[in-house]
Design an enzyme around this catalytic site. Sequence first.
Site, short mmCIF file in Angstrom:
data_model
loop_
_atom_site.label_atom_id
_atom_site.label_comp_id
_atom_site.label_asym_id
_atom_site.label_seq_id
_atom_site.Cartn_x
_atom_site.Cartn_y
_atom_site.Cartn_z
N GLY A 142 -9.76 7.75 -5.43
CA GLY A 142 -10.72 8.63 -6.09
C GLY A 142 -12.13 8.06 -6.16
CG HIS A 198 -1.93 1.07 1.22
ND1 HIS A 198 -1.68 2.33 1.69
CD2 HIS A 198 -3.20 1.08 0.76
CE1 HIS A 198 -2.76 3.07 1.53
NE2 HIS A 198 -3.71 2.34 0.98
CD GLU A 251 -3.04 2.57 -3.00
OE1 GLU A 251 -3.76 2.73 -2.03
OE2 GLU A 251 -1.80 2.40 -2.91
CB ALA A 310 -9.60 4.38 2.97
CB SER A 311 -11.32 8.73 4.09
OG SER A 311 -11.20 9.14 2.75
CB ILE A 322 -3.90 9.02 -2.93
CG1 ILE A 322 -3.69 7.67 -3.60
CG2 ILE A 322 -3.90 8.85 -1.43
CD1 ILE A 322 -2.40 6.99 -3.20
#
Lengths: 222, 222, 222, 222
Positions: free
Chosen positions: A181, A93, A141, A202-203, A146
């Site tokens: 994105g 990652h 990614e 993720a977020s 990102i």
Amino acid sequence: MRQVVILINLKTYREGLGQNAHRIARAAEEVASESGALIGICPQLVDLHPLARHFEIPVYAQHVDGVPPGAATGHVTADALKLAGAKGSLINHSERRLTLAEIEASVRVCEQNGLTSVVCTNNVMTSAGAAALSPSFVAIEPPELIGSGISVAKADPGIIRNSVEAIRKVNTGVKILTGAGIQSGDCVRIAIELGTDGVLLASSVVKADDPGAVLRDLVSQL
Amino acid sequence: MRQVVILINLKTYREGLGQNAHRIARAAEEVASESGALIGICPQLVDLHPLARHFEIPVYAQHVDGVPPGAATGHVTADALKLAGAKGSLINHSERRLTLAEIEASVRVCEQNGLTSVVCTNNVMTSAGAAALSPSFVAIEPPELIGSGISVAKADPGIIRNSVEAIRKVNTGVKILTGAGIQSGDCVRIAIELGTDGVLLASSVVKADDPGAVLRDLVSQL
Amino acid sequence: MRQVVILINLKTYREGLGQNAHRIARAAEEVASESGALIGICPQLVDLHPLARHFEIPVYAQHVDGVPPGAATGHVTADALKLAGAKGSLINHSERRLTLAEIEASVRVCEQNGLTSVVCTNNVMTSAGAAALSPSFVAIEPPELIGSGISVAKADPGIIRNSVEAIRKVNTGVKILTGAGIQSGDCVRIAIELGTDGVLLASSVVKADDPGAVLRDLVSQL
Amino acid sequence: MRQVVILINLKTYREGLGQNAHRIARAAEEVASESGALIGICPQLVDLHPLARHFEIPVYAQHVDGVPPGAATGHVTADALKLAGAKGSLINHSERRLTLAEIEASVRVCEQNGLTSVVCTNNVMTSAGAAALSPSFVAIEPPELIGSGISVAKADPGIIRNSVEAIRKVNTGVKILTGAGIQSGDCVRIAIELGTDGVLLASSVVKADDPGAVLRDLVSQL
């Protein structure tokens, strides 16, 4: 038709730790069941065992070391992940970069332990390089996307398209995720249209007040 | 027919430092001139500028960082190598491993500065992975052969053959070096027969009492 | 009274490479001669040998590895630095962090080769930790001040004062540099008043149109 | 009198994973109860939560990153350890080295989360350096003794004695562990006589057919 994959990386967010991780896993399990999408969750390692015990959705580690069992204090072995109930692991990652030799070793120990390997990459060339290692997935990614707040739905999707093309030249079988994105159902649809098998995000889920609502939106256009 | 390449890695051996580096470079220049082989030398960075000044054979760095000029104290930039007279650089040597993203960035800064990039790898899969990054060379260093005293002439050459094949599937243009187990003219001949363009070697030349004699033996069967 | 030390870190700036490095070294030599300050220069490794040859001011590396001569491709050995004419080396700069064990090994190889060791640190505690390793210098680089445009002359100098105090509890003999936030003669004077022996700085000299003028200002209040 | 501390590092041994970890924890709990020694266990992270749930002996992580909660995929945060029931963590083990800045940050996040920090070191100087960071413990692991089969009871104990002395000059309050060469009750007694508070050990317990018998021997001379 291939099953769409949605991997939720809980990172080290407080909002994705302990009971919060359980809350997100529960929402993911519901939306997976409703939609037929494969929704997986990548918690911190301390939460892996309890989550794998309590939920049926696949649970993935965020990192695995390509070392055999033995004297490797502070490392994460594939057999430990397997025993704890993990389905696979992220590898390389952007927040946990590995050497080329380590990535390859991590992919191999996943294979040996029946774990799914998801190698993250940062551009067209490294995506091809990762694909040559024959992992289960390459997750692209692009650093441009990102944490940028720029959604792949609105940004120039050229980097994803070119990465998919470069990966396919090297490896026709590896699955591909769009790894940055992703904010909405539009983004997931576009990720699929660009030839990838799903998304890693993720977020936008982890920090949501209502993760279930975000997940329902993500799968809404499948 | 392609010109055979012999790269001499001086590592950090005392026998390859300062005046010793000059002595080896002089021998390499003579044997290159006699044989028509391309013989290059990879000194420590402090010796790079003087060697490039005094000799006509190509001089390579042992490492280059894929960072632009700027605030990167203690790093090695491609423009500094170029300005000092380097022809290229090793990248990701087994004694100086880099992340996949770093290797790719190092290859790119070499390209941008007109430098030859030589990416070292450790097995079949990572050789294919490195080839996908489109460096000038991939140098295969099987750990089974490194510093083992086992020459590729006598060991099972399968790992070199399989690596060449895996590299060719990914990249038909990249040049390839056999990067371990090279001790004699037999080894160089076999390396060429296995489909590689030459060899990367170290101690057998650097630690020799008479580096010129060893080099003459290395090119003796071309 | 101790001689004030001014170390100019050229980093990997283009403005500090090759002929530009010579230009800065020439200015430093003049100002050192005029002022009596010890002005040293830390170039990229490829420039170390030519600079040490052409100038009398001390030349330092930006990094050194604590490994013995041998098989350490892509590393920087202390004996190579010594042979090339270096006076010493930065160690653990914020842009090239090392493990505690590596820092200690780098300090020891400097000692063994008669080189000055300058260990960079980021706060009060790590300054004490570095001092316990008995290097020649500890250079305190508070991240709050690095590249911030905030000069130590105007910022709260508490972090420098507290670091000096913590260092002195552990090691009464080590010299200390103020390693960030240095822009003018005021800053150098304050650095000395805070109990440090001088300064480590970079961009304000390296990127100046007239490095000599900046250096003359830096020593103006000594 | 201070309570003697015995930390069992399960590393990534198969013999210390999953049900095997439970078996060792059970033996440790019994011997701790019988002897009054503080016996702690350091499992892989996936086992931390279940072990902390099932046993009363303290459970420690093998590594913790000094990063705040947030975007640090593949890292281990102190708040995650705390929430999972950990009592503390090893830091900078010889198999998982960290930069000086990272060690200090790891010690601080342990403090902030009420966790015990155990910083491992490799020699006299780095032991002093670590002590200056004010962790809960410094564990001295001389490489001469690690996995050597040489017990501290029979080897020259000078390195432990000198390390204790160097640590005490810098920090009078930090606790100290003898971190290598521990095989028997004799070794533990000698470790205490040398002024350390206990021991950190691994294979002699983890790989034993009867871990309880080994632990009983270790505490037999207290």
